[in-house]
Design a protein around this motif. Structure first.
Motif, mmCIF file in Angstrom:
data_model
loop_
_atom_site.group_PDB
_atom_site.id
_atom_site.type_symbol
_atom_site.label_atom_id
_atom_site.label_comp_id
_atom_site.label_asym_id
_atom_site.label_seq_id
_atom_site.Cartn_x
_atom_site.Cartn_y
_atom_site.Cartn_z
ATOM 1 N N LYS A 50 0.820 -1.205 0.000
ATOM 2 C CA LYS A 50 0.000 0.000 0.000
ATOM 3 C C LYS A 50 0.859 1.262 0.000
ATOM 4 O O LYS A 50 0.516 2.258 -0.645
ATOM 5 N N LEU A 51 1.995 1.237 0.701
ATOM 6 C CA LEU A 51 2.885 2.394 0.704
ATOM 7 C C LEU A 51 3.459 2.648 -0.688
ATOM 8 O O LEU A 51 3.528 3.800 -1.135
ATOM 9 N N ARG A 63 2.335 11.748 -0.180
ATOM 10 C CA ARG A 63 3.522 11.808 0.671
ATOM 11 C C ARG A 63 3.130 12.000 2.136
ATOM 12 O O ARG A 63 3.704 11.383 3.028
ATOM 13 N N ARG A 64 2.129 12.811 2.382
ATOM 14 C CA ARG A 64 1.684 13.039 3.763
ATOM 15 C C ARG A 64 1.011 11.795 4.337
ATOM 16 O O ARG A 64 1.159 11.496 5.525
ATOM 17 N N ILE A 65 0.281 11.069 3.513
ATOM 18 C CA ILE A 65 -0.349 9.832 3.972
ATOM 19 C C ILE A 65 0.731 8.805 4.332
ATOM 20 O O ILE A 65 0.637 8.125 5.358
ATOM 21 N N THR A 69 2.525 6.763 8.370
ATOM 22 C CA THR A 69 2.983 5.421 8.720
ATOM 23 C C THR A 69 4.473 5.402 9.013
ATOM 24 O O THR A 69 4.903 4.934 10.055
ATOM 25 N N ILE A 70 5.268 5.908 8.082
ATOM 26 C CA ILE A 70 6.721 5.935 8.233
ATOM 27 C C ILE A 70 7.122 7.357 8.586
ATOM 28 O O ILE A 70 6.946 8.272 7.779
ATOM 29 N N LEU A 79 11.631 6.285 -0.920
ATOM 30 C CA LEU A 79 10.463 5.596 -1.459
ATOM 31 C C LEU A 79 9.910 6.332 -2.672
ATOM 32 O O LEU A 79 9.632 5.723 -3.713
ATOM 33 N N PHE A 80 9.775 7.640 -2.566
ATOM 34 C CA PHE A 80 9.172 8.416 -3.648
ATOM 35 C C PHE A 80 10.133 8.654 -4.811
ATOM 36 O O PHE A 80 9.706 8.714 -5.960
#
Length: 116
Positions: A50-51, A63-65, A69-70, A79-80
């Motif tokens: 999901k991430l 990115r804020r969502i 989590t992380i 990640l991005f």
């Protein structure tokens, strides 16, 4: 992030389980593969998938969502910027679990979870 299970958990409480899965997902993003127990590997797979799916969108809201989590901004940046573009044309199935066999100390079944 999925709701913690009602039965036995990875940690002591639902919040501890969420932290364990968030840290494991972060280390999977940083290193590409993590050796862990089968139960933890199966639990962290949907979190990581999901991430990565959120990161594929690439906007500020996603990115804020993910930052909920992380909490480490360096991991979210990786990640991005590095991980998500690799899977831009893949519809899902970003991780692979490979069973290793029992751990020497307590015979817990071990597995490697890795990014495909």
């Amino acid at each position: 992030m999925p709701r913690p299970r009602k039965g036995p958990r990875l940690g002591g409480s639902p919040s501890h389980e969420r932290k364990i899965l968030a840290n494991l997902a972060g280390q999977l993003i940083v290193h590409g593969r993590v050796e862990t127990t089968i139960a933890k590997a199966k639990a962290v797979r949907p979190v990581t998938e999901k991430l990565i799916t959120k990161a594929r969108r690439g906007d500020v809201h996603s990115r804020r969502i993910v930052l909920r989590t992380i909490h480490d901004r360096d991991i979210v940046h990786k990640l991005f910027s590095e991980v998500a573009p690799r899977y831009s044309d893949r519809p899902g199935g970003y991780t692979r679990i490979t069973k290793l066999g029992p751990r020497r100390g307590d015979s817990t079944e071990m597995a490697v979870i890795e990014l495909v």
